[in-house]
Design a protein around this motif. Structure first.
Motif, PDB file in Angstrom:
ATOM      1  N   TYR A  38       0.797  -1.227   0.000  1.00  0.00           N
ATOM      2  CA  TYR A  38       0.000   0.000   0.000  1.00  0.00           C
ATOM      3  C   TYR A  38       0.826   1.272   0.000  1.00  0.00           C
ATOM      4  CZ  TYR A  38       0.832   0.878   5.005  1.00  0.00           C
ATOM      5  OH  TYR A  38       1.411   1.156   6.216  1.00  0.00           O
ATOM      6  N   MET A  39       2.132   1.207   0.273  1.00  0.00           N
ATOM      7  CA  MET A  39       2.951   2.417   0.242  1.00  0.00           C
ATOM      8  C   MET A  39       4.437   2.059   0.239  1.00  0.00           C
ATOM      9  SD  MET A  39       3.186   4.043   4.088  1.00  0.00           S
ATOM     10  CE  MET A  39       4.720   4.874   3.646  1.00  0.00           C
ATOM     11  N   GLY A  40       5.250   3.064  -0.049  1.00  0.00           N
ATOM     12  CA  GLY A  40       6.683   2.991   0.125  1.00  0.00           C
ATOM     13  C   GLY A  40       7.137   4.349   0.608  1.00  0.00           C
ATOM     14  N   VAL A  41       8.428   4.500   0.873  1.00  0.00           N
ATOM     15  CA  VAL A  41       8.950   5.797   1.306  1.00  0.00           C
ATOM     16  C   VAL A  41       9.935   6.311   0.261  1.00  0.00           C
ATOM     17  CG1 VAL A  41       8.565   5.465   3.772  1.00  0.00           C
ATOM     18  CG2 VAL A  41      10.699   4.645   2.746  1.00  0.00           C
ATOM     19  N   ASP A  89       3.886   7.295  -1.515  1.00  0.00           N
ATOM     20  CA  ASP A  89       2.836   6.389  -1.051  1.00  0.00           C
ATOM     21  C   ASP A  89       1.616   6.339  -1.975  1.00  0.00           C
ATOM     22  OD1 ASP A  89       2.146   8.981  -0.266  1.00  0.00           O
ATOM     23  OD2 ASP A  89       1.196   8.339   1.597  1.00  0.00           O
ATOM     24  N   LEU A  90       1.150   7.475  -2.498  1.00  0.00           N
ATOM     25  CA  LEU A  90      -0.031   7.445  -3.364  1.00  0.00           C
ATOM     26  C   LEU A  90       0.258   6.732  -4.676  1.00  0.00           C
ATOM     27  CD1 LEU A  90      -1.766  10.924  -2.934  1.00  0.00           C
ATOM     28  CD2 LEU A  90      -2.408   8.730  -1.947  1.00  0.00           C
ATOM     29  N   PHE A  91       1.450   6.950  -5.232  1.00  0.00           N
ATOM     30  CA  PHE A  91       1.788   6.262  -6.478  1.00  0.00           C
ATOM     31  C   PHE A  91       1.884   4.757  -6.258  1.00  0.00           C
ATOM     32  CE2 PHE A  91       4.991   4.575  -9.474  1.00  0.00           C
ATOM     33  CZ  PHE A  91       4.300   4.805 -10.659  1.00  0.00           C
ATOM     34  N   ILE A  92       2.566   4.350  -5.193  1.00  0.00           N
ATOM     35  CA  ILE A  92       2.686   2.921  -4.904  1.00  0.00           C
ATOM     36  C   ILE A  92       1.316   2.316  -4.599  1.00  0.00           C
ATOM     37  CG2 ILE A  92       3.654   1.210  -3.306  1.00  0.00           C
ATOM     38  CD1 ILE A  92       5.640   2.419  -5.352  1.00  0.00           C
ATOM     39  N   ASN A  93       0.489   3.034  -3.836  1.00  0.00           N
ATOM     40  CA  ASN A  93      -0.850   2.529  -3.528  1.00  0.00           C
ATOM     41  C   ASN A  93      -1.664   2.292  -4.793  1.00  0.00           C
ATOM     42  OD1 ASN A  93      -3.945   3.163  -2.449  1.00  0.00           O
ATOM     43  ND2 ASN A  93      -2.639   2.126  -0.958  1.00  0.00           N
ATOM     44  N   GLU A  94      -1.409   3.106  -5.800  1.00  0.00           N
ATOM     45  CA  GLU A  94      -2.153   3.015  -7.051  1.00  0.00           C
ATOM     46  C   GLU A  94      -1.685   1.870  -7.941  1.00  0.00           C
ATOM     47  OE1 GLU A  94      -3.626   6.266 -10.368  1.00  0.00           O
ATOM     48  OE2 GLU A  94      -1.584   6.436  -9.585  1.00  0.00           O
ATOM     49  N   VAL A  95      -0.370   1.639  -8.017  1.00  0.00           N
ATOM     50  CA  VAL A  95       0.167   0.728  -9.038  1.00  0.00           C
ATOM     51  C   VAL A  95       0.688  -0.599  -8.488  1.00  0.00           C
ATOM     52  CG1 VAL A  95       0.786   2.703 -10.469  1.00  0.00           C
ATOM     53  CG2 VAL A  95       2.525   1.671  -8.983  1.00  0.00           C
ATOM     54  N   ALA A  96       0.936  -0.690  -7.179  1.00  0.00           N
ATOM     55  CA  ALA A  96       1.551  -1.910  -6.625  1.00  0.00           C
ATOM     56  C   ALA A  96       0.517  -3.018  -6.459  1.00  0.00           C
ATOM     57  CB  ALA A  96       2.205  -1.602  -5.285  1.00  0.00           C
TER      58      ALA A  96
END
Length: 370
Positions: free
Chosen positions: A198-201, A230-237
């Motif tokens: 859901y996120m990364g840093v 976090d928003l980009f990772i939440n979207e594509v991961a």
């Protein structure tokens, strides 16, 4: 049924949620061992977006350039700085052939938006595999880049790393910041391991350029000042395209804030993106936080009321044992063992701080990344 009885039953439910969450969602990462998997070194572009970071660049960029890695470039993005950042970048570029410089001018439509500057840096990079860090970060070893990039594969196009903060003696704020960082890492690593990243840093993150452009980059949340990580990772991961890397050599280390005011402002920006996560992540993370808050509120209330204190103490003890095991294993892996004994106190202060930030963000939103 009296109020005390109702509170006690509610407390039992809250402890149950906490124990379930720690033992299922988080404990699997707590006991997971770090794997070092050095592979053939693929071409990498390191992207560092900096705004008024002249001193940090002078101190930290040599450690980035000194990585034991055969094929990498460093894309330095000057985000409309008004200190000597551009001059420092230019000097480094003159002495290093693998540095590329992107000078972002003030743009009224995107003023104060790091995502715009990062997008220009990503476009300027020559390699498909991208690694992101900040100007105030240093790698924990000369093998940082090798450790992180080794987690890429044909299936894995995202690598989540750990961004630590340096230790300061005799500072409660420093311990609180590091505790929050470990708890956040425990959650995003655990979720990723369970197949629901859901996120990364942004201090230590890697993904493919192809993934970025195939998903229209930051377009879906460009107007939100935070969330480039976090928003980009939440979207594509997802379960199949995300890998985690937490070997000690792969850490980055940043200088933490030194005043509560500065840290609160930083956390206000970070927390402001949580309501844009996928609904399942909002629900799971929200349930965990609310159950933490209720654990302390109801537990203290029952002790003050003196209701069945033996049972209340037993439930509190059960929950703390589970938490200490989970947090302890994780803190040991992330080299933060000095926080283990203070975990309950740090948790209480963190919950109060997060509640205050949530209320403050309802009143007014943070506007700029710096």
């Amino acid at each position: 049924m009296t109020l005390s009885v109702i509170l006690f039953y509610a407390f039992c439910a809250v402890v149950g949620i906490q124990v379930f969450y720690y033992s299922t969602f988080l404990f699997s990462f707590g006991i997971k061992r770090a794997e070092s998997r050095l592979k053939k070194q693929i071409p990498i572009s390191i992207i560092i977006c900096a705004k008024n970071e002249a001193e940090n660049l002078k101190k930290n960029l040599p450690l980035i350039l000194n990585q034991e890695y055969s094929n990498f470039e460093v894309v330095l993005v000057n985000d409309s700085s008004f200190d000597d950042t551009l001059e420092i970048m230019t000097d480094f570029k003159a002495n290093n052939s693998n540095i590329k410089l992107v000078d972002v001018k003030v743009n009224e439509a995107f003023w104060g938006n790091k995502k715009y500057a990062l997008t220009l840096g990503i476009k300027a990079s020559k390699n498909d595999f991208l690694v992101f860090t900040d100007a105030d970060c240093i790698p924990n070893s000369t093998k940082w880049l090798a450790q992180l990039s080794a987690n890429f594969s044909n299936e894995k196009s995202i690598v989540l790393g750990y961004g630590a903060y340096s230790k300061k003696k005799f500072s409660f704020l420093n311990k609180l910041i590091r505790f929050e960082t470990v708890m956040t890492a425990l959650q995003y690593f655990s979720y990723a391991q369970l197949g629901s990243p859901y996120m990364g840093v942004g201090r230590n993150l890697a993904y493919r350029k192809e993934l970025f452009f195939n998903n229209c980059g930051f377009n879906n949340h460009m107007t939100i000042k935070s969330g480039d990580d976090d928003l980009f990772i939440n979207e594509v991961a997802n379960a199949s395209n995300t890998s985690i890397c937490f070997t000690k050599e792969s850490f980055t280390i940043s200088e933490p804030k030194t005043t509560f005011k500065a840290w609160i402002l930083q956390k206000r920006r970070h927390i402001s993106t949580a309501n844009l996560y996928k609904l399942k992540h909002q629900f799971l993370l929200g349930t965990f936080y609310i159950s933490q808050l209720l654990f302390w509120f109801i537990g203290i209330s029952l002790l003050v009321l003196g209701f069945s204190w033996q049972w209340v103490i037993s439930l509190i003890g059960l929950r703390f044992v589970i938490q200490w095991l989970c947090f302890g294993f994780t803190a040991k892996k992330l080299e933060e063992t000095d926080l283990i004994i203070l975990a309950p106190i740090l948790e209480l202060f963190l919950i109060i701080t997060q509640l205050s930030i949530f209320i403050a963000n309802l009143i007014s939103k943070p506007k700029h990344w710096k």
